[in-house]
Enzyme design. Structure first.
Site: not given
Length: 606
Positions: A470, A478, A492, A500, A502, A521, A535, A542, A546
């Protein structure tokens, strides 16, 4: 305010965690330790505020920090290259570059959610921890006690009384029906102490007008009714009270109890740093209403249109604004340099005084809304009205009143004006769902006063809020409570694999994408030295190697398993119920947006 931003390590965010419930946390601590949490967020489609699961933790590069300040006194420290959020012409959520935001209206929370199951008691054993001043008693015995650090003579004394120092027993071994006391004192309180509305008022009054000593609590005021109420709370519990009236009319009330002093000081502090208890955000609304009442009774004023709290503590002013939002009150703060004589202490004081104003409805703060011009003109066309006809239906003298709003002749419109438009179009049979969300949702809009560069250049942090895919992408942080939107992710050092991408549409109308269109970009940052923790497998990463798009895998982290499963299940069940309600509202919003997209170019009067 709603910001698309990264934050410095010590900027606090308001979250729900399985361990502590609602509370304030340094964002750097949450990210570095990848702590499980639910963000307090608004839904871009319905503008309702509730909790949403944090789906990822993001470490961003070192950047210059800027301070964004609103006219209400809210402020947040962020990087400059991100956005504040406002409304677009169709009433959808729109991004506004912070460097262009001065004078513009941006989103702030109108209210904060209540806990699903408010805490009704305090566990005093957990609260006091390993405090050596606290003694525990149990009628059926304390079981396995570690006497290794207790002198032999003291041990016999404790055993004869069926007691032991709290550190020698430990929270996990202390019976649930135990009582606690301050050493060498007979006053006892049950381990599970009931949090009542009157206790909330006592804490509020103490925070505003009191101070604590090792074995005493002291408040002073001129209002006898308030002081009698404070004293009565303790007298009804068998606590000794002493009083003194000064020549100038100031009356001192002293609570003579080491245990009660320890309890109140542990919750609220003892001197100039006194503040609303950290655990209070998990208490019920009726308790917080009385705490608020105690604050105003102690060091505030009441007028017909608003209440005001006066404090020299900037941190208390901050938390008081969150308290106002939790109670659904419009609030703002300002500061001023003051010097005056403090009568109760008989000292001269010079410094900064903070004033926090609260109102159920304010004619100044949070009453303007960015004008959704195309949404309003679309409503009028669906009502099949000319501007003159719309003006007549709404009780305006001329069509220019409608034209000025639809053409955004002003930088914002009053909420009462939009309510007038909505009521007229709704009576004409128009579906005004999106305007309902804007006016009846859980957000307001305030103007940005300044965006200023600070001397801080440091690593920045972010939270991803995309539970189950979602598009929520915001959280609260703040000073005074502002919405912050999460940024793009970071690749990393040491990562191998596909990235990926999004994309999300926070507006209410569709956006067409075509092949070859620029939609993202990549920004490269050169490292001067190899990464200390690259990493990869050794770090427990994880997503290494990938292939193809991947959803968040944070749920695989070990700390999400048994220890927090029960708390997460309860929260997810509540989220599922709210999701069903949101789905219905989303359908209404989508219908409204589809109709709004069918618009004409008419902008003048009829």
């Amino acid at each position: 305010m709603v910001i698309h931003a990264s934050l410095p390590y010590d900027e606090q965010v308001f979250l729900w965690t399985p361990e502590g419930g609602f509370g304030f946390y340094d964002i750097g601590d949450i990210v570095e330790n990848e702590r499980a949490a639910h963000a307090v967020s608004f839904d871009p489609k319905t503008l309702r505020v509730r909790t949403h699961r944090v789906s990822d933790h993001i470490r961003n590069p070192t950047k210059r920090i800027f301070r964004v300040t609103l006219e209400s006194g809210r402020e947040v420290l962020v990087t400059r290259d991100h956005n504040l959020f406002t409304l677009d012409e169709r009433g959808g959520v729109a991004r506004l570059p912070s460097e262009d935001a001065e004078g513009e209206l941006v989103m702030v929370p109108d209210r904060l959610p209540e806990p699903h199951a408010p805490d009704t008691e305090l566990d005093l054993v957990d609260l006091f921890g390993d405090d050596e001043d606290i003694v525990v008693y149990a009628a059926d015995g304390l079981g396995d006690v570690d006497w290794s650090h207790v002198p032999t003579g003291s041990r016999r004394h404790y055993e004869q009384r069926g007691s032991a120092p709290l550190p020698a027993v430990g929270a996990s071994k202390t019976p649930e029906d135990a009582t606690v006391a301050f050493k060498q004192s007979d006053t006892k309180l049950p381990r599970h102490f009931e949090v009542t509305p009157e206790f909330g008022w006592v804490l509020g009054f103490y925070i505003a007008e009191g101070y604590g000593r090792r074995k005493q609590l002291v408040v002073n005021n001129r209002n006898d009714a308030h002081l009698d109420r404070f004293a009565s709370f303790f007298e009804s519990r068998g606590v000794s009270i002493s009083e003194h009236v000064r020549e100038d009319g100031i009356r001192d009330v002293t609570v003579c109890s080491a245990l009660w002093s320890k309890l109140v000081r542990t919750l609220c502090g003892s001197g100039s740093e006194k503040n609303i208890p950290e655990c209070a955000w998990n208490w019920s609304t009726d308790v917080l209403e009385r705490l608020y009442e105690g604050l105003i009774d102690g060091d505030g004023s009441r007028r017909d249109s608003r209440d005001s709290l006066f404090t020299n503590n900037d941190a208390l002013a901050d938390r008081a604004m969150y308290l106002g939002a939790r109670l659904g009150l419009v609030n703002s703060t300002y500061s001023r340099d003051r010097s005056y004589h403090i009568e109760p202490s008989d000292v001269d004081w010079e410094g900064t005084q903070h004033v926090v104003d609260f109102a159920e409805e304010s004619h100044k703060r949070g009453q303007s809304v960015p004008i959704p011009t195309e949404l309003l003109s679309g409503y009028r066309k669906r009502a099949e009205w000319t501007m003159a006809e719309a003006a007549e239906e709404m009780g305006y003298r001329s069509a220019s009143s409608i034209s000025n709003v639809e053409n955004a002749e002003w930088n914002g419109v009053k909420r009462e004006t939009l309510e007038r438009f909505r009521d007229a179009y709704r009576d004409a049979g128009v579906d005004t769902a999106r305007l309902d969300h804007i006016l009846d949702g859980h957000v307001r809009f305030e103007r940005v006063e300044t965006v200023e560069e600070t001397d801080r250049v440091e690593p920045t942090y972010d939270l991803e809020v995309q539970p189950n895919g979602r598009v929520i992408e915001n959280f609260i942080g703040g000073k005074g409570g502002v919405f912050l939107s999460n940024t793009a992710g970071i690749v990393d050092p040491g990562y191998h694999g596909q990235i990926t991408l999004e994309l999300s549409n926070l507006g209410t109308a569709p956006v067409a994408l075509s092949p070859g269109m620029r939609v993202s970009q990549l920004v490269f940052t050169e490292m001067k030295n190899p990464a200390e923790r690259p990493y990869g497998v050794e770090r427990g990463s994880k997503y290494q190697d990938q292939e193809g798009p991947q959803a968040s895998r944070i749920g695989a982290d070990p700390e999400f398993a048994a220890a927090r499963a029960e708390a997460e299940a309860e929260m997810d069940a509540e989220d599922a119920k709210a999701d069903a309600e949101d789905a219905k509202a989303d359908a209404e919003a989508d219908t409204d947006a589809d109709a709004g997209a069918d618009r004409t170019d008419e902008t003048g009067g009829s």
